[in-house]
Design an enzyme around this catalytic site. Structure first.
Site, PDB file in Angstrom:
ATOM      1  N   TYR A   6       0.757  14.276   8.033  1.00 31.11           N
ATOM      2  CA  TYR A   6       0.960  13.390   9.179  1.00 31.11           C
ATOM      3  C   TYR A   6       2.444  13.287   9.526  1.00 31.11           C
ATOM      4  CZ  TYR A   6       1.399   9.035  11.795  1.00 31.11           C
ATOM      5  OH  TYR A   6       1.735   8.101  12.740  1.00 31.11           O
TER       6      TYR A   6
ATOM      7  N   GLU B 175      -3.476   1.970  15.549  1.00 30.45           N
ATOM      8  CA  GLU B 175      -2.382   1.039  15.269  1.00 30.45           C
ATOM      9  C   GLU B 175      -2.896  -0.398  15.291  1.00 30.45           C
ATOM     10  OE1 GLU B 175       0.426   1.859  14.177  1.00 30.45           O
ATOM     11  OE2 GLU B 175       0.831   3.889  14.866  1.00 30.45           O
TER      12      GLU B 175
ATOM     13  N   TRP C  20      -0.433   1.692   6.983  1.00 30.93           N
ATOM     14  CA  TRP C  20      -0.861   2.794   7.845  1.00 30.93           C
ATOM     15  C   TRP C  20      -1.694   3.795   7.059  1.00 30.93           C
ATOM     16  CZ3 TRP C  20      -2.229   4.350  12.266  1.00 30.93           C
ATOM     17  CH2 TRP C  20      -2.295   5.701  12.584  1.00 30.93           C
TER      18      TRP C  20
END
Length: 200
Positions: free
Chosen positions: A21, A43, A51
């Site tokens: 990522y 988000e 996250w």
């Protein structure tokens, strides 16, 4: 990528999916509306969590949220929401799931008004990425005047779970802000891509 590369201090390089990522997505300017809807939805789901918790669930989110097709998500009814709330593959928070459906409808309204969500969101940085000088963990910010403005505008348009901190994270992810650290190999690579993307 070689593991000898210098990367951002927040990254846990021992997690291959997190590494991918960081190396392939985070901070790369993004203009594809379907991907932008994916990021803004994830988000919002992250609020109060890490996250990485959401990143691990992203493949399943894509499956049950119609590949993040905003048009399809906007048509989710109460029965579909209840079904989602029983799915352990996502963050089972009613407010967040309901917000995703609400936000899909608001997202479509922005597309109608501006031609694309990308055109709308990039206005908040005058169409060019903001490049910050991150020397260490203490240099990362949680919000900016740009995220404040975008958050306020999204709320006025009916979006939920779009506080300034969430929107700043969205801006980082989608390359509106380049917050790769000065010693991270991706920082300059992404800057070098700006002219190719018409952002130079």
């Amino acid at each position: 990528m070689s593991d000898s590369q210098q990367r951002c201090p927040w990254l846990d390089a021992g997690k291959p999916d997190y590494l991918a990522y960081h190396d392939q997505e985070w901070g790369v300017p993004l203009f594809d509306d379907q991907k932008l809807f994916e990021f803004i939805t994830l988000e919002a789901a992250q609020a109060g969590l890490s996250w990485y918790t959401v990143l691990k669930k992203r493949p399943h989110y894509r499956q049950v949220f119609a590949g993040f097709d905003a048009g399809q998500v906007a048509r989710f009814d109460s029965a579909r929401i209840e079904q989602l709330l029983q799915d352990p593959g996502i963050i089972r928070n009613r407010l967040k799931v309901e917000a995703a459906v609400n936000n899909a409808r608001c997202f479509l309204a922005i597309q109608e008004a501006f031609g694309s969500f990308a055109d709308y969101q990039w206005r908040f940085v005058d169409g060019r990425p903001l490049v910050n000088c991150i020397r260490g963990p203490g240099d990362y910010r949680a919000t900016s005047k740009e995220s404040d403005a975008m958050s306020k505008d999204l709320k006025q348009r009916g979006f939920k779970f779009v506080g300034s901190t969430i929107i700043y994270a969205h801006m980082q992810a989608c390359g509106m802000v380049n917050d790769h650290s000065l010693n991270c190999f991706r920082r300059q690579q992404i800057i070098d891509s700006y002219p190719v993307l018409g952002l130079g």
